[in-house]
Design an enzyme around this catalytic site. Structure first.
Site, PDB file in Angstrom:
ATOM      1  CG  HIS A 190     -19.367 -19.005  68.688  1.00 50.88           C
ATOM      2  ND1 HIS A 190     -18.765 -19.486  69.824  1.00 50.88           N
ATOM      3  CD2 HIS A 190     -18.363 -18.719  67.808  1.00 50.88           C
ATOM      4  CE1 HIS A 190     -17.454 -19.497  69.643  1.00 50.88           C
ATOM      5  NE2 HIS A 190     -17.180 -19.040  68.438  1.00 50.88           N
ATOM      6  CG  ASP A 260     -14.388 -13.725  70.561  1.00 50.41           C
ATOM      7  OD1 ASP A 260     -13.948 -14.108  69.465  1.00 50.41           O
ATOM      8  OD2 ASP A 260     -14.761 -14.508  71.457  1.00 50.41           O
TER       9      ASP A 260
END
Length: 361
Positions: A190, A260
């Site tokens: 992230h 993702d």
């Protein structure tokens, strides 16, 4: 067959705005992913899902709802599901561990969890969840941690198969993530671009093994924003070698491949340079992804990044830089739920549901 609709986007609030409806109606948008900000209570969530389906009935309504710390809806009757590690602990440490009975009980409990998870989501109109996590718990990854079933690939496979069976009982498809494995690296994709230095043989024999053993059961897969430099210089989600060559060719997977979240730091660096969301989406699609996610951008500058991605991909179609794929669209359509869900009040007194609750660790 309609135009391939690869974009999964999000919406800002608890009801659709006119701008949300415009974006969701675009033929390149194939679905929406919901977050905690889209939740107030069950009645509101159900109404929001109806609004989305009114825009287009074929839109796939998705959520990251695994159990443990990754569960978007936690109140107004939603069951607080345990993290996946609880099922691994039951396998290894539960009553009858020495005889194998604990392993069977763990699988039964995982099936129950999958059914509860899927049935509650569907009762509110949600189609699909990004589960199960197939990453192995190597002990050093804080972003994976107790989201993983176990360190052992065989145990992970058996428990994931059981959970997927429960989801299927509720009419919900599955998504194995994060291929070929995010559990060995400490960095969080992230906020960083993790690098896993292990070689291909090691990865395929260990972390990626569940994808081979589950190739007849998995309906979708999400690759990791992790670079495995001994295999490819690109993160797995942007690597044709990983997606077409290894996942599909070597491991036999035939379902849908999601990228993702393209807003994650691990998706913004390709071939040593920072890329735009459109460049990232095109790279993922060209590498073999069928669907690409852009999350948490509807709240940035009024959703300007989403509009830029829709416009950028539209231009790529017009100029011939990217060609929609009929097979990818069929894979997206195949992820839509099966059968009709039980309404919430009926679900709460359903014998199978109540029994499943009693089996949760």
């Amino acid at each position: 067959m309609t135009l391939h609709a690869p974009l999964i986007i999000d919406v800002a609030g608890t009801r659709l705005s006119k701008t949300d409806k415009r974006r969701l109606a675009h033929p390149l948008v194939g679905g929406v992913i919901l977050f905690a900000r889209n939740w107030a209570d069950r009645a509101q969530l159900t109404k929001l899902c109806r609004q989305i389906k009114k825009v287009r009935a074929d839109l796939l309504i998705c959520v990251d709802h695994e159990g443990g710390r990754v569960q978007r809806f936690r109140s107004d009757g939603f069951t607080h599901l345990p993290p996946m590690r609880a099922f691994g602990d039951l396998w290894f440490n539960g009553p009858g561990a020495a005889t194998g009975e604990a392993a069977l009980n763990a699988c039964n409990a995982a099936t129950a969890a999958g059914f509860v998870l899927g049935a509650e989501l569907r009762a509110c109109g949600v189609d699909f969840t990004f589960a199960p996590v197939l990453d192995l718990d190597h002990g050093g990854s804080t972003v994976i941690g107790d989201r993983a079933f176990a360190r052992d690939a065989r145990v992970t496979t058996a428990l994931a198969q059981a959970l997927m069976h429960g989801l299927l009982q509720a009419g919900v498809r599955n998504c194995g993530k994060h291929f070929p494995g995010h559990g060995h690296v400490q960095a969080d994709s992230h906020v960083d671009l993790p690098v896993d230095e292990r070689d291909l043989a090691t990865l395929v024999a260990d972390d990626a093994a569940p994808y081979r053993w589950l190739n007849a059961s998995l309906t979708s897969v999400m690759p990791a924003h992790v670079v495995y430099p001994q295999v490819d210089t690109r993160p797995a989600g942007f690597s044709a070698r990983w997606l077409d060559g290894i996942l599909r060719g070597q491991l036999g997977f035939t379902g849908a491949i999601f990228s993702d979240d393209l807003s994650m730091a691990g998706a913004r660096q390709i071939d040593g340079r920072e890329v735009s969301y459109t460049e990232a989406a095109l790279a993922a699609l060209e590498a073999g992804c069928d669907l690409v996610l852009l999350c948490n951008q509807c709240v940035v500058d009024g959703g300007a990044p989403i509009d830029a991605l829709i416009d950028g991909l539209s231009e790529a179609v017009v100029t011939g830089r990217w060609a929609p794929r009929e097979a990818s669209e069929q894979r997206r359509q195949d992820l839509l739920p099966q059968g009709y869900p039980l309404p919430w009040d009926e679900l709460m007194v359903d014998a199978r549901y109540m029994h499943a609750l009693s089996l949760l660790p």
